[in-house]
Design an enzyme around this catalytic site. Structure first.
Site, PDB file in Angstrom:
ATOM      1  N   HIS A   1       0.799  -1.240   0.000  1.00  0.00           N
ATOM      2  CA  HIS A   1       0.000   0.000   0.000  1.00  0.00           C
ATOM      3  C   HIS A   1       0.828   1.285   0.000  1.00  0.00           C
ATOM      4  O   HIS A   1       0.283   2.354  -0.285  1.00  0.00           O
ATOM      5  CB  HIS A   1      -0.934   0.049   1.216  1.00  0.00           C
TER       6      HIS A   1
HETATM    7  O1  V1P Z   1      -9.849   0.568   7.407  1.00  0.00           O
HETATM    8  C1  V1P Z   1      -8.809   1.207   7.581  1.00  0.00           C
HETATM    9  C2  V1P Z   1      -8.754   2.719   7.608  1.00  0.00           C
HETATM   10  C3  V1P Z   1      -8.532   3.303   8.961  1.00  0.00           C
HETATM   11  N1  V1P Z   1      -9.853   3.978   8.881  1.00  0.00           N
HETATM   12  C4  V1P Z   1      -9.799   5.398   8.957  1.00  0.00           C
HETATM   13  C5  V1P Z   1     -10.059   3.400   7.561  1.00  0.00           C
HETATM   14  N2  V1P Z   1      -7.626   0.594   7.744  1.00  0.00           N
HETATM   15  C6  V1P Z   1      -7.463  -0.827   7.743  1.00  0.00           C
HETATM   16  C7  V1P Z   1      -6.103  -1.105   7.108  1.00  0.00           C
HETATM   17  C8  V1P Z   1      -5.912  -2.495   6.596  1.00  0.00           C
HETATM   18  C9  V1P Z   1      -4.499  -2.660   6.039  1.00  0.00           C
HETATM   19  C10 V1P Z   1      -4.214  -3.981   5.344  1.00  0.00           C
HETATM   20  C11 V1P Z   1      -2.754  -4.119   4.986  1.00  0.00           C
HETATM   21  C12 V1P Z   1      -2.397  -5.285   4.069  1.00  0.00           C
HETATM   22  O2  V1P Z   1      -3.056  -5.226   2.830  1.00  0.00           O
HETATM   23  C13 V1P Z   1      -0.897  -5.300   3.732  1.00  0.00           C
HETATM   24  C14 V1P Z   1       0.035  -5.440   4.859  1.00  0.00           C
HETATM   25  O3  V1P Z   1      -2.758  -6.514   4.647  1.00  0.00           O
HETATM   26  C15 V1P Z   1      -7.533  -1.311   9.160  1.00  0.00           C
HETATM   27  C16 V1P Z   1      -8.334  -2.309   9.702  1.00  0.00           C
HETATM   28  C17 V1P Z   1      -9.302  -3.138   8.996  1.00  0.00           C
HETATM   29  N3  V1P Z   1     -10.053  -3.930   9.734  1.00  0.00           N
HETATM   30  O4  V1P Z   1      -9.384  -3.127   7.797  1.00  0.00           O
HETATM   31  N4  V1P Z   1      -6.821  -0.804  10.171  1.00  0.00           N
HETATM   32  C18 V1P Z   1      -7.152  -1.476  11.298  1.00  0.00           C
HETATM   33  N5  V1P Z   1      -8.063  -2.424  11.013  1.00  0.00           N
HETATM   34  C19 V1P Z   1      -6.593  -1.218  12.613  1.00  0.00           C
HETATM   35  C20 V1P Z   1      -7.191  -1.767  13.752  1.00  0.00           C
HETATM   36  C21 V1P Z   1      -6.649  -1.490  15.005  1.00  0.00           C
HETATM   37  C22 V1P Z   1      -5.526  -0.660  15.128  1.00  0.00           C
HETATM   38  C23 V1P Z   1      -4.947  -0.135  14.007  1.00  0.00           C
HETATM   39  C24 V1P Z   1      -5.480  -0.386  12.745  1.00  0.00           C
HETATM   40 ZN    ZN Z   2      -3.986  -7.378   3.312  1.00  0.00          ZN
END
Ligand code: V1P
Ligand code: ZN
Ligand code: CA
Length: 380
Positions: free
Chosen positions: A142
């Protein structure tokens, strides 16, 4: 007389830095670099290190990271620490420092280590030192030129591909992480020398990062050299593997890549903490096996994966596949982290659940048909 060789053995190199598992994004954060220590430990306990060359990769230099990233952004990553972060707080929005991409102790070292491993692996492929190179700490798809995104600070994949482009005419990038490989797609959106193909969960914008519609096909010279396969929750082994093979075989036949980069994000497995697919480690590995069978130089990277005991199982199983080595399904007991793998202590725990596959047969059929139509534009 003819000597029929079913397949000549491919030489495998494995890149692992001993410190890479010791970084912490924060207690509540789903990304756990410790999964890399678990993986390496399992790989060693199966004795797989005896069948490949193991390297401790050099850290990427500032200049190497600046081959893709903006100078100011790299300077910022190098200088900011949890202690001095107040002085840098005004830059956070610009570089997308957030809950997803927090400042943690040793952040820049972590970036240099995982990117250095991907660049080193690319270099070794290109210099004919190996047929297959593995870096499970890479695959952070990303990151953008001047910002962090989705747990990724520097884009090791783009850096590795840029290196490969010095030696190979056409690079095929394949991404089986459950998230869209947006950073890699964007970096090569306008070139025909890199074709990017991502399989991912897509629900018209709400699943992170929100992009990856089938309508995103590339731009200018790169038009039709970008392919997206948007899927819904609950996809099962048979649907996933048959769609994967159907799509990627046609991509190969039309594009004829000289080298392949495969991002193996393990968050597409069933029971992942962030993902919603329903596939087993065997199905995930079958995709890797299929690409390997083509005998085209191959760079294999990690990516997401948020149930860390399953990430370690998956990437160990796939290391075995890349080495043509069948692994006993009972995990080796001499492994230091054996207790992490209960209650089954098996390489293939049941990940597939009784859940609905929200991808109907006719939808999958339609995606397949649309993909084949798009690939026809690559002819002539
Ligand atoms: O959904 C979001 C953003 C944060 N909000 C404002 C919308 N972020 C996701 C990021 C997912 C990243 C995936 C990375 C990869 O593709 C490559 C290494 O796997 C996110 C999520 C989710 N459930 O999608 N961030 C978090 N959860 C999160 C939870 C707790 C603490 C920090 C981040
Ligand atoms: Zn992923
Ligand atoms: Ca993907």
């Amino acid at each position: 007389t003819f000597h029929i060789q079913p397949h000549s053995k491919q030489k495998v190199s494995y890149f692992h830095h001993k410190d890479v598992g010791n970084f912490h994004f924060g207690l509540q954060h789903p990304m756990k670099p410790h999964r890399l220590t678990l993986t390496n430990n399992l790989v060693l306990s199966y004795g797989l290190h005896k069948k490949m060359t193991v390297y401790c990769p050099p850290k990427a230099t500032d200049d190497e990271l600046m081959e893709f990233h903006e100078t100011d952004y790299i300077k910022f990553l190098k200088e900011v620490t949890p202690e001095n972060s107040e002085e840098f707080a005004e830059d956070f929005p610009k570089f997308n420092i957030s809950e997803d991409c927090p400042i943690f102790e040793g952040l820049y070292d972590f970036c240099q280590i995982y990117a250095g491993a991907s660049i080193g692996a690319a270099h070794q492929l290109a210099s004919d030192g190996a047929d297959i190179c593995i870096n499970w700490s890479g695959g952070l798809h990303h990151a953008k030129r001047f910002e962090a995104s989705g747990f990724c600070f520097v884009n090791d994949i783009v850096l590795a591909i840029q290196h490969l482009l010095r030696f190979y005419p056409r690079v095929l990038y394949i991404d089986i992480d459950i998230h869209h490989g947006d950073g890699v797609q964007e970096a090569f959106y306008a070139t025909d020398r890199v074709m990017t193909v991502s399989f991912h969960k897509y629900d018209s914008g709400s699943f992170f990062p929100g992009t990856g519609n089938i309508s995103e096909i590339g731009y200018g010279l790169g038009k039709f050299f970008c392919l997206n396969v948007p899927l819904k929750d609950g996809i099962d082994d048979d649907s996933y593997v048959s769609l994967f093979k159907d799509v990627i075989l046609d991509v190969r036949d039309h594009y004829q890549p000289s080298v392949i980069v495969l991002q193996c994000g393990a968050d597409s497995l069933g029971k992942d903490r962030l993902g919603g697919f329903n596939i087993s480690i065997k199905a995930h590995g079958e995709c890797v096996k299929f690409i390997k069978s083509w005998q085209i130089p191959l760079l294999v990277l990690g990516g997401g994966g948020y149930r860390i005991s399953n990430v370690a199982r998956c990437w160990t199983y796939e290391t075995g596949i890349l080495l043509d080595t069948e692994l006993q399904p009972e995990l080796p007991q001499k492994n230091h982290y054996y207790n992490f793998f209960g209650p089954d202590f098996s390489l293939h725990p049941p990940l597939v659940r009784k859940m609905d596959n929200l991808n109907t047969r006719s939808e999958l059929q339609k995606i397949s048909q649309q993909v084949h139509e798009l690939l026809r534009f690559l002819d002539g």
